[in-house]
Design an enzyme around this catalytic site. Structure first.
Site, mmCIF file in Angstrom:
data_model
loop_
_atom_site.group_PDB
_atom_site.id
_atom_site.type_symbol
_atom_site.label_atom_id
_atom_site.label_comp_id
_atom_site.label_asym_id
_atom_site.label_seq_id
_atom_site.Cartn_x
_atom_site.Cartn_y
_atom_site.Cartn_z
ATOM 1 N N ILE A 149 -19.105 27.998 -14.085
ATOM 2 C CA ILE A 149 -18.474 28.900 -15.055
ATOM 3 C C ILE A 149 -18.125 28.140 -16.341
ATOM 4 O O ILE A 149 -18.404 28.614 -17.448
ATOM 5 C CB ILE A 149 -17.223 29.558 -14.446
ATOM 6 C CG1 ILE A 149 -17.622 30.455 -13.269
ATOM 7 C CG2 ILE A 149 -16.465 30.366 -15.489
ATOM 8 C CD1 ILE A 149 -16.455 30.990 -12.466
ATOM 9 N N ASP B 275 -13.717 16.776 -16.406
ATOM 10 C CA ASP B 275 -14.213 17.102 -15.066
ATOM 11 C C ASP B 275 -14.652 15.801 -14.408
ATOM 12 O O ASP B 275 -15.595 15.157 -14.880
ATOM 13 C CB ASP B 275 -15.387 18.071 -15.161
ATOM 14 C CG ASP B 275 -15.841 18.590 -13.800
ATOM 15 O OD1 ASP B 275 -15.727 17.836 -12.810
ATOM 16 O OD2 ASP B 275 -16.300 19.733 -13.721
ATOM 17 N N THR C 190 -11.236 25.302 -12.993
ATOM 18 C CA THR C 190 -11.271 24.346 -11.890
ATOM 19 C C THR C 190 -10.718 25.008 -10.639
ATOM 20 O O THR C 190 -9.893 25.922 -10.730
ATOM 21 C CB THR C 190 -10.441 23.088 -12.250
ATOM 22 O OG1 THR C 190 -10.565 22.125 -11.212
ATOM 23 C CG2 THR C 190 -8.975 23.431 -12.447
ATOM 24 N N CYS D 100 -8.553 31.857 -16.299
ATOM 25 C CA CYS D 100 -9.299 32.872 -15.555
ATOM 26 C C CYS D 100 -9.783 32.293 -14.226
ATOM 27 O O CYS D 100 -10.776 32.757 -13.661
ATOM 28 C CB CYS D 100 -10.495 33.372 -16.367
ATOM 29 S SG CYS D 100 -10.050 34.254 -17.870
ATOM 30 N N ARG E 10 -7.492 30.152 -11.210
ATOM 31 C CA ARG E 10 -6.542 30.356 -10.121
ATOM 32 C C ARG E 10 -5.128 30.268 -10.678
ATOM 33 O O ARG E 10 -4.820 29.379 -11.484
ATOM 34 C CB ARG E 10 -6.735 29.300 -9.017
ATOM 35 C CG ARG E 10 -8.031 29.445 -8.226
ATOM 36 C CD ARG E 10 -7.984 30.659 -7.306
ATOM 37 N NE ARG E 10 -9.173 30.767 -6.472
ATOM 38 C CZ ARG E 10 -10.252 31.483 -6.791
ATOM 39 N NH1 ARG E 10 -10.292 32.130 -7.941
ATOM 40 N NH2 ARG E 10 -11.279 31.549 -5.962
ATOM 41 N N GLU F 206 -0.194 37.407 -6.428
ATOM 42 C CA GLU F 206 -0.924 38.616 -6.779
ATOM 43 C C GLU F 206 -0.907 39.598 -5.612
ATOM 44 O O GLU F 206 -0.895 39.180 -4.462
ATOM 45 C CB GLU F 206 -2.367 38.273 -7.165
ATOM 46 C CG GLU F 206 -2.484 37.431 -8.430
ATOM 47 C CD GLU F 206 -3.935 37.174 -8.842
ATOM 48 O OE1 GLU F 206 -4.851 37.679 -8.156
ATOM 49 O OE2 GLU F 206 -4.150 36.480 -9.841
ATOM 50 N N HIS G 273 -6.616 40.214 -12.965
ATOM 51 C CA HIS G 273 -7.694 39.521 -12.248
ATOM 52 C C HIS G 273 -9.038 40.247 -12.444
ATOM 53 O O HIS G 273 -9.700 40.656 -11.491
ATOM 54 C CB HIS G 273 -7.363 39.411 -10.758
ATOM 55 C CG HIS G 273 -8.004 38.194 -10.125
ATOM 56 N ND1 HIS G 273 -7.390 37.442 -9.147
ATOM 57 C CD2 HIS G 273 -9.206 37.609 -10.324
ATOM 58 C CE1 HIS G 273 -8.185 36.456 -8.773
ATOM 59 N NE2 HIS G 273 -9.298 36.544 -9.470
ATOM 60 N N LEU G 274 -9.420 40.349 -13.713
ATOM 61 C CA LEU G 274 -10.636 41.077 -14.085
ATOM 62 C C LEU G 274 -11.846 40.179 -14.259
ATOM 63 O O LEU G 274 -12.906 40.656 -14.671
ATOM 64 C CB LEU G 274 -10.397 41.837 -15.402
ATOM 65 C CG LEU G 274 -9.300 42.904 -15.412
ATOM 66 C CD1 LEU G 274 -9.200 43.520 -16.802
ATOM 67 C CD2 LEU G 274 -9.573 43.971 -14.368
ATOM 68 N N ALA H 16 -14.190 38.980 -12.534
ATOM 69 C CA ALA H 16 -15.460 39.395 -11.938
ATOM 70 C C ALA H 16 -15.698 40.897 -12.059
ATOM 71 O O ALA H 16 -16.639 41.419 -11.460
ATOM 72 C CB ALA H 16 -15.495 38.987 -10.468
#
Length: 527
Positions: free
Chosen positions: A151, A170, A202, A229, A231, A260, A278-279, A281
């Protein structure tokens, strides 16, 4: 005929795939936990998204269950350990949502830059406060990406199209991959201090939990904008609230929260916050893609035994399984060892096969090794997805088969080249099935992979063992086994110590302070 229960909203085309393959399908959306417990016993497969909670209790009740398929990546709602113990395969669709989630992050960045949501509410209220919403251009701004995997790399590509300068932190991003992506690879502190926007991509692990906190926020530029976007647990929400209120953080756009569904949250109502439910996906294309993919995967498994994208089972044929199982266990443990002691980006991985191992199928061994190597820092990696993730991150991997004489009946040697150093270990199977470490950096040692261990590099000097034993004893930590090896008398040595009890940072610091100690790592291996 295998039976599949669909308990969450999936595309109707998923049902058609199951039925066209000859499976019996029931759609029962919105079952309560008690209803699921009463329904699940007769089903061979369970297809879900994020609403259904597949608990250990559900697994125990599901006497016929063979596979749980998650249309999406996260499996926080599945008791994977319980499923593994019961022989239930857990599948997901790890790459189906990548573009959609990346696009949502880019949308959040743009909304923050121009205060879109606040301006919208003001304008629709009839205020026309044009001078109150002075935004900032994205062109020329520094975007810091924490986690430049599947991502994150898509976000980098889209951000460069907006003429942003992209920094990436990273541990698994190689220099070659960074060059290919056109990003500047930096350490965490540099990313925090130089970025105008910071976006998180991450996994949530022990090392990333609370990554954005009061201390890290103070390292950031005044006026930084933060996007998450990934966790919710990556951010300490109370610290972010304080930083938004005092103006150090100019804005935050969050799609995920620590708890959540987030119907209440301390951040709600704080100026500068954009929140979505939590949009990441939630597009028609992504939901269609993952629904069809999970239906195909589950059908293949239930009808032919083929396994794709399984979190708890490698892709192995029925004939090979009894032979390869102990080798895959050894390979995963060896990978886990290096993954836990390594601290820099991985450039390449080489696996050498000697003795009886030289004639086995190497593909699942590579997958098992990479899975063990990456798992300490990634929560969703498995034996199927690990080679894909490694390739995407620019990690080269290769195998070599030796027909030369071997000191052991069978042997695997793992070489992991990092940016700053190369680590080499070797392992074998005792009695054909029991994994053992036999060599670390050219130092001979024979040790089991115990659940809790200390890996210590030290100088071979009198008094070291006594000092270590006394220190651990004073902390109430029992030594179960002690394995030693040295290069030569008085020179470099190592110890692998199986312990009973928890090692905290205080104890690790005390061990590091012993005069003979060069380094120490607390290591855990799954039982």
């Amino acid at each position: 005929m295998p039976r599949v229960l669909i308990s969450d909203e999936l595309s109707p085309n998923a049902t058609e795939i199951f039925e066209s393959r000859g499976l019996e399908v029931d759609r029962k959306i919105g079952l309560t936990h008690e209803q699921l417990l009463s329904e699940i016993e007769t089903y061979d497969g369970l297809a879900i998204r994020s609403a259904t909670k597949v608990t250990a209790e559900v697994i125990a009740k599901a006497k016929n269950l063979k596979v749980v398929g998650r249309a999406g990546i996260g499996v926080d709602n599945i008791a994977v350990d319980a499923a593994s113990a019961a022989g239930v395969v857990v599948m997901n669709t790890p790459f189906g949502n990548a573009v959609t989630t990346a696009e949502h992050a880019i949308s959040m960045i743009c909304s923050l830059a121009r205060e879109i949501t606040t301006a919208d509410r003001s304008t629709q209220a009839g205020k026309w406060e044009k001078s109150s919403f002075m935004g900032t251009e994205l062109t020329g701004k520094n975007l810091g990406i924490v986690g430049c995997g599947n991502i994150g790399s898509i976000v980098a590509d889209r951000a460069q199209g907006l003429k942003m300068r992209v920094l990436a932190f990273d541990p698994y991003l190689s220099e070659d991959r960074a060059i290919e992506l056109g990003v500047r690879k930096v350490d965490e502190e540099t990313l925090f201090s130089e970025s105008d926007f910071i976006t998180l991509h991450t996994p949530l692990t022990d090392s990333t939990k609370g990554l954005v906190n009061a201390d890290s926020i103070m390292k950031m530029k005044k006026g930084v904008r933060i996007i998450n976007c990934a966790r919710g647990g990556l951010i300490v929400e109370t610290d972010l609230k304080t930083a938004l209120e005092n103006g150090h953080v100019a804005g935050a756009a969050l799609d995920v929260f620590a708890a959540e569904p987030a119907k209440e949250n301390i951040l709600f109502g704080v100026p500068g916050l954009i929140a979505t439910p939590h949009l990441g996906a939630a597009t028609i294309e992504a939901q269609e893609k993952v629904a069809l993919q999970i239906a195909e995967q589950m059908s293949d498994y239930l009808l032919t035994g083929a396994i794709s994208n399984a979190l708890n089972m490698p892709a192995v044929s029925a004939e090979e399984a009894p032979i390869l199982k102990p080798y895959m266990r050894l390979a995963e443990l060896m990978g886990s060892f290096v993954g836990q002691v390594g601290d820099d980006a991985i450039k390449s991985v080489k696996i050498e096969f000697e003795g009886l191992a030289s004639s086995i199928n190497g593909a699942p061994i590579v997958s098992a090794t990479l899975s063990g190597l990456l798992k300490p820092n990634m929560d969703t990696v498995n034996m199927v997805s690990a080679p894909i993730i490694a390739k995407h991150r620019g990690i080269a991997f290769s195998t070599v088969r030796h027909e030369r004489p071997c000191d052991y009946q069978t042997l695997l040697r793992l070489t992991v080249e990092g940016q700053t150093r190369t680590r080499v270990i070797a392992g074998t199977l005792f009695a054909g099935t029991e994994p053992r470490l036999i060599d670390i950096q050219g130092i001979k040692v024979e040790a089991e992979f115990a659940e809790r261990m200390l890996y210590i590099r030290n100088y071979d000097k009198p008094g070291f063992i006594g000092a270590l034993g006394t220190l651990l004893g004073n902390e109430g930590i029992n030594i179960a086994t002690f394995h030693l090896g040295r290069r030569d008398s008085g020179g470099e040595a190592l110890a692998l110590v199986e312990i009973e009890g928890n090692i905290n940072d205080k104890v690790l610091s005390a061990v590091r302070a012993l005069p003979q100690v060069v380094r120490v790592n607390a290591i855990r291996f799954p039982s």
